[in-house]
Structure formats: C-alpha cells, structure tokens
Design a protein around this motif. Structure first.
Motif, mmCIF file in Angstrom:
data_model
loop_
_atom_site.group_PDB
_atom_site.id
_atom_site.type_symbol
_atom_site.label_atom_id
_atom_site.label_comp_id
_atom_site.label_asym_id
_atom_site.label_seq_id
_atom_site.Cartn_x
_atom_site.Cartn_y
_atom_site.Cartn_z
ATOM 1 N N LEU A 137 0.831 -1.198 0.000
ATOM 2 C CA LEU A 137 0.000 0.000 0.000
ATOM 3 C C LEU A 137 0.866 1.249 0.000
ATOM 4 O O LEU A 137 1.759 1.375 0.828
ATOM 5 N N GLY A 163 0.051 2.125 15.800
ATOM 6 C CA GLY A 163 0.325 1.545 14.485
ATOM 7 C C GLY A 163 -0.779 1.879 13.495
ATOM 8 O O GLY A 163 -0.526 2.180 12.328
ATOM 9 N N ILE A 164 -2.014 1.861 13.954
ATOM 10 C CA ILE A 164 -3.134 2.198 13.071
ATOM 11 C C ILE A 164 -3.031 3.649 12.623
ATOM 12 O O ILE A 164 -3.196 3.965 11.447
ATOM 13 N N ILE A 205 7.822 -0.650 3.139
ATOM 14 C CA ILE A 205 7.072 -1.740 3.756
ATOM 15 C C ILE A 205 7.808 -3.043 3.519
ATOM 16 O O ILE A 205 8.237 -3.322 2.400
ATOM 17 N N GLY A 206 7.982 -3.824 4.562
ATOM 18 C CA GLY A 206 8.662 -5.100 4.426
ATOM 19 C C GLY A 206 10.126 -4.974 4.794
ATOM 20 O O GLY A 206 10.606 -3.919 5.197
ATOM 21 N N GLY A 232 -0.839 3.932 9.877
ATOM 22 C CA GLY A 232 -1.169 3.141 8.698
ATOM 23 C C GLY A 232 -0.317 1.888 8.580
ATOM 24 O O GLY A 232 -0.102 1.369 7.492
ATOM 25 N N VAL A 233 0.144 1.386 9.732
ATOM 26 C CA VAL A 233 0.971 0.183 9.728
ATOM 27 C C VAL A 233 0.073 -1.041 9.591
ATOM 28 O O VAL A 233 -1.019 -1.070 10.137
ATOM 29 N N TYR A 234 0.507 -2.031 8.810
ATOM 30 C CA TYR A 234 -0.275 -3.267 8.793
ATOM 31 C C TYR A 234 0.539 -4.509 9.043
ATOM 32 O O TYR A 234 0.116 -5.615 8.774
ATOM 33 N N GLY A 235 1.741 -4.368 9.554
ATOM 34 C CA GLY A 235 2.528 -5.531 9.913
ATOM 35 C C GLY A 235 3.970 -5.104 10.062
ATOM 36 O O GLY A 235 4.369 -4.087 9.502
ATOM 37 N N ALA A 236 4.726 -5.862 10.830
ATOM 38 C CA ALA A 236 6.145 -5.543 10.980
ATOM 39 C C ALA A 236 6.932 -6.372 9.959
ATOM 40 O O ALA A 236 6.523 -7.498 9.663
ATOM 41 N N PRO A 237 8.057 -5.905 9.426
ATOM 42 C CA PRO A 237 8.626 -4.569 9.651
ATOM 43 C C PRO A 237 8.134 -3.541 8.640
ATOM 44 O O PRO A 237 7.891 -3.867 7.496
ATOM 45 N N GLU A 238 8.006 -2.320 9.121
ATOM 46 C CA GLU A 238 7.780 -1.179 8.235
ATOM 47 C C GLU A 238 8.719 -0.086 8.712
ATOM 48 O O GLU A 238 9.055 -0.030 9.896
ATOM 49 N N GLY A 297 -1.187 -1.804 19.475
ATOM 50 C CA GLY A 297 -1.250 -1.631 18.028
ATOM 51 C C GLY A 297 -2.041 -0.401 17.632
ATOM 52 O O GLY A 297 -2.232 -0.126 16.448
#
Lengths: 180, 679, 190
Positions: free
Chosen positions: A31, A130-131, A155-156, A134-140, A127
């Motif tokens: 995203l 994180g919202i 992202i990733g 706009g985080v949806y998983g680690a790592p970012e 979390g």
C-alpha cells in the motif's frame, strides 16, 4: 465502417491484454502510504528504556530520523537488524524503534540477543498507534524529517540493496530539503 | 524412474497433440480423407498418454514419493489416502495437468459422440482442441512440470496439503469446475471450425447445443460446489466474495448462459449467428482469463497460487495468440454469417436479445470491476483502490432483477412474431397474482417487510406462475394432463427446470442475505445465548484426535421454545504437520434455514468465543443450482440433437421436396432455417 | 480455480510480504457488547465493507490478520462513541488510503467504474435496437394466400424458394413421422 466495427472486440481485447501484461509487473500488494508529507501522528506511549514515563512526539530527535516498526515475533526484523546496527555504528542517522504488538520482556530479550540499534523503543503493545501510522505488519520503516514530517516509507524487510538504493537516497533528499 | 515415465507420457501427449493440431486441419482444408481420418485416433492417443501421466502423478502421491517436488510440497505421510489422491489437484502444477487431462477427456468425448457430424467438421474441431492441448502441455513442460524432482536431497516427509483443502467438497469442486471450464473449449472449437469452414447453419447450432448445455451445466455445479465449500469450510458464513479469482468463472457462466439462449435462436431461426460465435469466443476467453489471473498473481486475491511472472507471461502470450487470433478471424469472417430471417419487434428473438443484453452487460460490468484496480494503478502511477462486494452487488442485483422480468416473458412469447395481445392475455393474470401474493405473503409472515423481500417474492412468483401458465397452455389441447406433460420435449423440461432453479437460487440468495442473523458471544461451560427462536447452550469442549489433526470440539445444545432440538459440534482444529489452525463448523442444515456455529478461541477466563448464525433459505442457493445444472444436462440429452445424420443432400431438401422425401429423415427446421445458409 | 485457496492465500501472501504478526487465528470471533441492535448491524456492515490492509483481499470481518482485529476494535470503539459511518470511513481513509474501501469513492478517476455498466447497458440497448430495426427491414418467410410459403433471402443471391401447399403437407407428414417439431409449430418455440 461496418467492417471496422467487427474489429472492435479484438481491439478491446488487445488493450486489455496490454494492461494485463503491465499488470504482471505492478506491485499491487504494497500500500502506498497516505501519510507521506504529513506530520508524524501524536502519541502518548511508554518506552522500553524509560519505565512508565509517557513519551510524545516532542521527545523524538529534532533532526531527521528513522522510525522502524518491529517485534520480537517478527522473523524478517531479524534480517534487517544487522543493517540498522551498522547504520548505528557509522552514525548515519538516529533510529527509533516502535515495538509493535509485543510483550516488554520478549522485546528486551530480543534486543539483548540480537543487538539494539535503536536510540529509543516506543511501546505500542495495543497496536493503536500503528493504526494511526497506517501500519499493517512488521517490519515497516518510516523516514521522518527534522520538522517531524514523514517523508518516506518502506514496507517489508530492508536488505543491503534496498538500504543502498532507496533508504540512503531518501535520507540524502531529506537532509538536502532540511538545509534549504 | 516412475515419475520420469509420467514426464515421458506427457511429452508423447505433446507430440501427438502437435500432429493433431496440424494434420486433420490441413486434411480438412485440402479434402484429404486420410488426414481427416487421423483426427479420432490421434485424439484417443493424446487422451491415453495424458491419462498415464495423471495416473503416475497420482501414484507418486499414493506411494509418498517426496523426491517429486510437487508431491513434497502438497502431501505428507500422515495424510489420509483419499486426500493424497485429491492432492493431485491441490496445487498449481498438478491441477494444471488435471486441467489438461480434462481437455483430453472432452476431446475424446467429442470424437466419440460426433457420429452425426461430417468427418471434415469433426477433424477441424479436434484439431483446434489439439492446438489448445499443445499450448497447455508446453506450458507445463516449460514452466510448471509436476514431475520435477528434488534430487539428490529429497525431503523425508512432505509439507502437507493445505488444511482448508482437506475436505469432501474439495474432492469434487475442482474436477467439476475444471470440467465445466474446459468444456467451453469444445464450444469454442465448434465456433472456430464454423468460422474457418464458413458453415454456420442450423445443423451446426444443433451439434453445438448439447456441448454448450453440458459444459454450462457442469460449470454451474463447479461454481455451486465452490460456493458451498466456502460457506461451510471457511467459517465466515458467506458464500460468495466477488474475489478476482471467483469473478472470471462467474463471467464465463453468464456468457455461457447468454450463449445457450442465443444458440437456441440460431438453431430455430437462423438469427444471431455471428453473435453466437462471438459469445462462444468470449466465454472461452473468460475461462482462459480466469486461468491467467489465478496462476499469474495478476490480481491480488486470496486464492492465488504461489506466483511466478514467467507463468503469467506465458499464459498471456497464449491468450493473445488464441483469443486475438480468433477475434481477428471473427472480424474477417463474420460478415458472411448473416441472419436469413427477420423477426418482429415483439417476438421471442427480441426477448432472447434482451436476455443476452443483460447477461453480457453483467459480464462486462464484472470484468470492469475486476480489472479496474489494475488499470487504475497503471494510470495513476501506483495508487491502489479496491473494488469489492458493495460495488458488484450494486451492479449485479438490479441487472438480475431485470433478467428475472424477461425470464417469464421469453418462454411464453413466440418465435418471429408475438402479438402484444397474446402476451397481455397470457401475462396479465400472472402479473396480478405475482404482485398480489408477492406482497401479501411476506406481509402476513413478518410485519416489517423490507423492499428487497417484496421484490424477491414478486419476481419469483412472476416467473413461476408464468411457467405454469405456459405449461398449461401448451398441454391444453391434449386429452389428459399426463399425456400433455409427456408430450412436451425434453429440452423444454430442461429449460423449465433451469429457470425454476434460477428462481430458487435468486430467492435463496436474496432472502438469506436479508434475514440472516448472527451473534458472537463468549460463553463459559453451561452458559447459553439466544438467537432468533433458538437457544444455544455451550456444554464445554473435549479434545478430539483426527488422522492428521488435533481438535477442540465444543458441544452446543440447541433448543427451541425450551425444548431440546439438536446438538452441534463445531471444532477448532490444528493440523499437526503444517501447524495450521482451521475451523470446522457445526451446521444443522434444513430446507428452510441453517443453524451455523463457529468455535473461536479459549480466552483467559476459560470461556470460549463463538459465533452462532441462523440463516434462513440459505440452502436454496445450492439446491437451486442443482436444478439449473440438471435442467442444462436434461436439455443436452434431448434426442433431437443427436438423431439426424445431416447430409450434404439436405441443403437441397427445400428446393426439391421430392428429394427430401427420398432422403428422409430430414429436419424441416433445418431446412427452413438453414435454407440458403452456407451458400 | 475458484474459492479453494483462501487459507493458503492468507498465510502464503503474508509470508511473501515478509510481514509478521504475533497472532494468527482461524475463525474470527470478536465478542463485543453493543448497546443497540442497530449498532451491532452497523459494526458488521462496516467490517464487511473495509478491506483488510494486511492480508490480501479479505474484508475486516473475515481476515485473520492481526491488524484486522485491531481495526475491528477501533470500529467498535467509534460506534460506541457515537461516530457516524462517514467519520469512521474518514478515519480509515486518512490512515490506509482508498485501498481499504471496498466501495470505491466516486472521483474523476472512478467515474468510468461507476458509470461504465450504465454505458454498457445503453450501448447494448442501442445495438439491440439497431438489430431489431434491421431485422424488421429483412423479409421474413411469408405465407401466401394459397397456403404456400415463400422464403425470401435478401442477404444472398439465392433464388426465392417456394413450397406449394401440397409439398408443405408432405413435408409436415414426413416430419410428424420423425416426431420432429416443425418450424412454424415448434414445441419449445411457442
């Protein structure tokens, strides 16, 4: 004219086919962040280092810094840790950790075992922050400029290639922008 | 060694396919009878070697040969034997071999059940299918060979079949879906053969119809099974998600539905010829598109196979070659496919046209929604949007409602010309009864009636009453009702059943969406929750040991009005070899409603979270599709389609009736409809 | 292939993305207490209409992704706090962008998406209208006064074919013997 009309299906088909061919090389899974060029959202959170004291954006560095979302459960975070360690050793840029949906003890253990590249580890155990990011998983990984504005997001996992090709130029751009 | 034999069989099938793709086609073009006669034996050969290949892959699974990469990735020594066999289609490579074998099966069927057709035509059809077979096998050999080995370091044990695929519906869903999907390549081959030979007459339509009906009916079943599987296996209570991978089969189904109606008009009246051919090409194109989307990872879907851009490029190239080529051929040859006869502006042709219009617009809209995010991303330079169920429902439901309006009128109207008075006399009472009962019945049953319910009941009654009216007027002049019903042709019953099934599916889908209720609760053992008229009491969990999983099984006591009704046993499973947790629903399925329970997790206080659903009419969705599919099969078996050996001489039948007499049997409908066609 | 790789997709895509989450659960069961039935319905409606940003193509209510559970919790909080659907949508949009909306907003770039089907329908009606009009100008088999049938064909240079009433009877008889539907009196074609 009516003869040409019959070629309409094949023309439509090939237009679609060209889009599909391009589509094969499009990344539709990462995203784009809507927070680029917006200030880092406000927070009131604990940190791993400072006990129960609540921190806010005011406690973050007033120079450009990296904000890395990580967790002890996150295997890819293990992969990028050496890169951040090297960046810390070479004093390239301050790195702030956001310990995302983790337990304090696990996080401390992980840092002890794998090395701690972070100047500060903000705890987002629910979390919720994180919202806001706009985080949806680690790592970012975010790059924030001296004014506290988000300038870049990856992202990733970050490997050496990505560090050299994307992160370093972004840091340079942020520094250049800050000077002018 | 044995897997290499499978590979070798695949290569042999490939070689035979190449010969099949070239020789009979050339023979048909040059009138070489020997070359034409090779089509059937070559087809049998392709099928035999594909079968050997598939059997050997199956054997590799059953014998736990983990040196084969595909087996190692999709099986496990602990896997029950029946799932080892179905694991053949549990991943990309094996499922593609299975798909190609299905194509071989359809080819064989065509070569066997084509005695009524001229050999030259059959040769062309089989050659075209041979070309498809060449493309599919080459794809496997080049990018996704199921017999690839992991040598010398083969794993001790396999990674196990995906837990969600270890299920009865999965045993039958892919085969039926593939069979329907691949079946459209038969109709495609018929259409292309017609374009090449320039022969597209009533006889062609008659040969085509059973295949189109059969493929479409089987695809209906495949879709329904997939939907049913999602409903009871995935645990979110839904049965259709408008996922990019689900949409192409839906498009194929809609285009297929349009095609079988258009074929009827082509056969009976010699109209819509080029349109029918275009539909056949588009239906097949959408089936290839589905393959492309699933296997290339083009669109983000929950169903995508592990993806690889080379595969995508290959399939896209194949798609461009086959579909692009077909559409160019179409553009060149279509002008020669003129309708012979006109029809009035009130006629069955016009209503079939309306049916086709709506079905094709629905397909185009679904395609638009499916591909729009991809185009959007390309046009905006990387921005992402999602097009999901709210969009598709907003477009699809109104279109289906319009379709339902026409569905009642079409069968009652007459070919060529229907007087508006005839329709009015037939349908006025039907409309009044449908509107009256459609409003009164739901209002009597429930006080607060949403508009959606009324629309559903009115449209359902509208179609059903019109159906009865039509049957009654068709048998009116027969001595007894039984004799009258017997006199109706099989294909008429097929149509009636399929339309009835459509009503049932439509009503089930709408009513269950409107009236489903659900509740998520956290229950300690002994506690209960009310939902609708039912009370669900949680009686704790017990551990259960499956062949390759362990599970917590809850006992839920359902009572109604204080009286015990039934126990339900939802499970939370953990597949041991892969460590995947899955839910196993506890379902009580009845004709009028389903009770559906999902077990969540155990919380800190010892209670379990769970969701209970009451879903009225949800079963109608799948029962309806059985009627649709059965209707399609029934229509395909109508003996009229197979009875007549069509001879060259028949074209002369009309001009020289004396000849017709001598060369009976002759079909007048062929004669009149096709008179002058092919000239 | 249709529905059958949902679970695989969910776990696999997450692995491919190198994104990790502490919890991975199977069926999504949240236990929330609502003050009114209307609130609960809104909650279900909203969690069905937002797309989980993490795992691919699943809505919030069916996604096992950890962030989906967090977002459901936020939606619940906002509903209880009395926020409107528009406010909740704005919340999601300002954090995750248009990607999370399964119902795309109507913008200049999505006009074609929303009005495309109507355009298709209008184009279809126009084509259908032309087909019917062309067809009306084409000559149909006509029944002559003496009961014979003339088949006229204007698209090919084929001579008109005339069947006399007697021939027609004979043909009908032939057809009847073979239990064939005739064109004019076709069984399914009534």
């Amino acid at each position: 004219m009516s003869k040409l009309k019959l070629f309409l299906p094949v023309i439509i088909f090939f237009v679609l086919a060209i889009f599909m061919w391009r589509g094969l090389y499009q990344d539709s899974r990462t995203l784009p962040s809507v927070l680029i060029d917006r200030p880092l959202p406000e927070f009131q959170l604990r940190s791993l280092e400072l006990g129960d004291q609540l921190l806010s954006t005011a406690d973050l560095p007033d120079e450009p810094f990296i904000l890395n979302i990580w967790g002890s459960y996150c295997l890819p975070c293990l992969q990028e840790n050496p890169i951040f360690m090297a960046a810390k050793d070479q004093q390239i840029i301050p790195i702030i950790g956001l310990n995302y949906k983790d337990r304090d003890e696990s996080a401390r253990n992980w840092l002890e075992i794998n090395g701690n590249p972070f100047e500060l580890n903000i705890i987002d155990d629910s979390g919720r922050y994180g919202i806001d990011l706009g985080v949806y998983g680690a790592p970012e990984t975010f790059l924030v400029d001296a004014n506290g504005v988000i300038r870049f997001k990856h992202i990733g996992v970050i490997n050496y290639q990505i560090w050299e090709d994307e992160i370093m130029p972004a840091i340079a751009a942020v520094r250049a922008g800050g000077d002018s | 060694m044995i897997p290499e034999l499978g590979n070798f069989a695949l290569i042999l099938a490939f070689c035979l396919s190449i010969i099949l793709a070239v020789i009979p086609m050339a023979g048909a073009a040059r009138g070489n009878l020997l070359w034409i006669s090779l089509a059937r034996p070559l087809t049998a050969g392709v099928f035999v070697f594909l079968s050997i290949s598939l059997l050997i892959l199956g054997y590799s699974f059953v014998s736990d040969d983990f040196s084969v990469q595909f087996v190692a990735n999709h099986s496990n020594t602990m896997l029950p034997i029946y799932y080892k066999i179905t694991a053949v289609w549990g991943g990309h490579e094996g499922s593609f071999l299975f798909w190609t074998w299905m194509l071989g099966g359809w080819m064989l069927a065509v070569s066997i059940f084509s005695k009524a057709m001229p050999d030259e035509f059959v040769a062309r059809v089989l050659s075209i299918m041979g070309m498809l077979s060449v493309g599919y096998i080459l794809f496997m050999l080049a990018t996704s060979n199921p017999f690839d080995r992991v040598l010398p370091l083969s794993p001790e044990d396999g990674a196990d079949l995906n837990a969600a695929l270890q299920d009865f519906a999965f045993i039958i869903h892919p085969p039926s879906l593939y069979m329907g999907y691949v079946g459209f390549s038969v109709v495609f081959a018929f259409a292309i053969a017609a374009l090449i030979s320039g022969r597209l007459d009533a006889a062609w339509a008659r040969w085509c119809r059973p295949w189109a009906n059969a493929a479409w009916a089987i695809l209906t079943l495949g879709l329904a099974l997939g939907s049913w599987w999602a409903y009871y296996e995935l645990g979110w209570g839904g049965w259709w998600a408008w996922d990019p991978v689900e949409n192409p089969p839906m498009i194929t189904w809609l285009l297929g539905a349009a095609m079988i109606h258009s074929l009827a008009a082509t056969e009976k009246r010699g109209v819509f010829k080029s349109w029918t051919v275009l539909l056949a090409i588009m239906a097949f194109a959408s089936s290839l598109l589905g393959t492309f989307i699933t296997r290339s990872g083009l669109l983000t879907s929950v169903h995508a196979f592990a993806t690889d851009p080379t595969r995508g490029v290959y399939i896209l190239g194949f798609l461009a070659l086959i579909i692009g080529g077909s559409l160019v051929l179409y553009a060149i040859r279509a002008p020669s496919l003129k309708s012979e006869f006109g029809f009035g502006s009130f006629s069955r042709e016009v209503f079939l046209l309306a049916n086709n219009l709506i079905l094709v617009v629905a397909s185009a809209a679904i395609l638009l929604g499916t591909l729009y995010p991809m185009v959007y991303q390309a046009m905006t330079g990387g921005e992402l949007i999602s097009v999901g169920p709210p969009y598709f429902n907003a477009i699809f439901i109104p279109l289906m409602a319009i379709l339902a309006v026409f569905m009642a009128i079409g069968p009652i109207s007459r070919w060529k010309k229907t007087s508006p008075e005839h329709l009015r006399s037939q349908l006025t009472k039907v409309a009044m009864a449908a509107i009256g009962l459609g409003i009164v019945i739901p209002v009597l049953l429930t006080l607060d009636v949403p508009l959606g319910t009324i629309a559903t009941t009115v449209l359902s009654f509208w179609i059903i009453f019109a159906m009865f009216k039509d049957i009654r007027s068709k048998i009116a002049n027969k001595p007894t009702i039984a004799a009258g019903l017997r006199s109706l042709p099989v294909s008429y019953w097929g149509m009636t059943l399929a339309h009835f099934g459509f009503v049932m599916t439509m009503a089930g889908a709408c009513l269950s969406s409107i009236y489903s209720i659900e509740r998520s609760v956290l229950l300690q053992s002994g506690q209960s929750a009310d939902l609708g008229a039912y009370n669900f009491r949680f009686e704790g969990t017990r551990p259960v040991q499956g062949p390759n999983f362990i599970a917590d099984e809850a006992t839920i006591v359902v009572s109604r009005g204080g009286e015990f009704y039934k126990n339900l046993y939802p499970q939370k499973r953990l597949y041991t070899s892969s460590g995947t947790p899955t839910s196993h629903m506890g379902i009580d399925g009845r004709f009028l409603r389903d009770l559906f329970t999902t077990l969540g997790d155990q919380r800190e206080n010892g209670g379990w979270s769970m969701t209970v659903y009451v879903k009225p009419f949800v079963r109608w969705i799948w029962i309806g599709t059985i009627f649709i599919a059965f209707g399609g099969i029934l229509a395909a078996t109508d003996k009229r389609y197979r009875q007549f050996k069509v001879k060259q001489a028949q074209k002369m039948a009309i001009t020289t009736p004396a000849h017709a007499q001598s060369s009976a049997p002759v079909s007048l409908s062929t004669g009149l409809d096709a008179g002058g066609s092919g000239a | 292939m249709k529905l059958f790789e949902r679970m695989l997709g969910l776990s696999l895509v997450c692995v491919l993305l190198y994104l990790a989450f502490p919890v991975n659960s199977h069926a999504q069961v949240d236990v929330y207490d609502f003050e009114t039935v209307e609130q609960e319905q809104r909650f279900r409606q909203l969690s069905n209409e937002f797309r989980c940003p993490m795992c691919q193509n699943a809505n919030l209510s069916s996604s096992p992704g950890g962030v989906a559970a967090d977002l459901r919790r936020e939606i619940y909080r906002m509903i209880i706090e009395g926020q409107t659907d528009t406010q909740i949508e704005e919340f999601m949009l300002s954090r995750y962008g248009d990607f999370v909306l399964y119902r795309p907003r109507l913008t200049t770039q999505t006009i074609l998406l929303w009005f495309g089907p109507i355009l298709f329908l209008l184009a279809g009606i126009w084509i259908g209208w032309n087909v019917i009009r062309n067809s009306a100008s084409r000559k149909s088999p006509t029944r002559n006064g003496d009961g014979s049938v003339t088949v006229a064909n204007n698209s090919h240079a084929v001579a008109d074919v005339v069947i006399s009433a007697e021939e027609r009877k004979r043909l009908n008889r032939l057809l009847a013997e073979n239990d064939l539907p005739t064109n004019a009196n076709d069984m399914t074609g009534r």
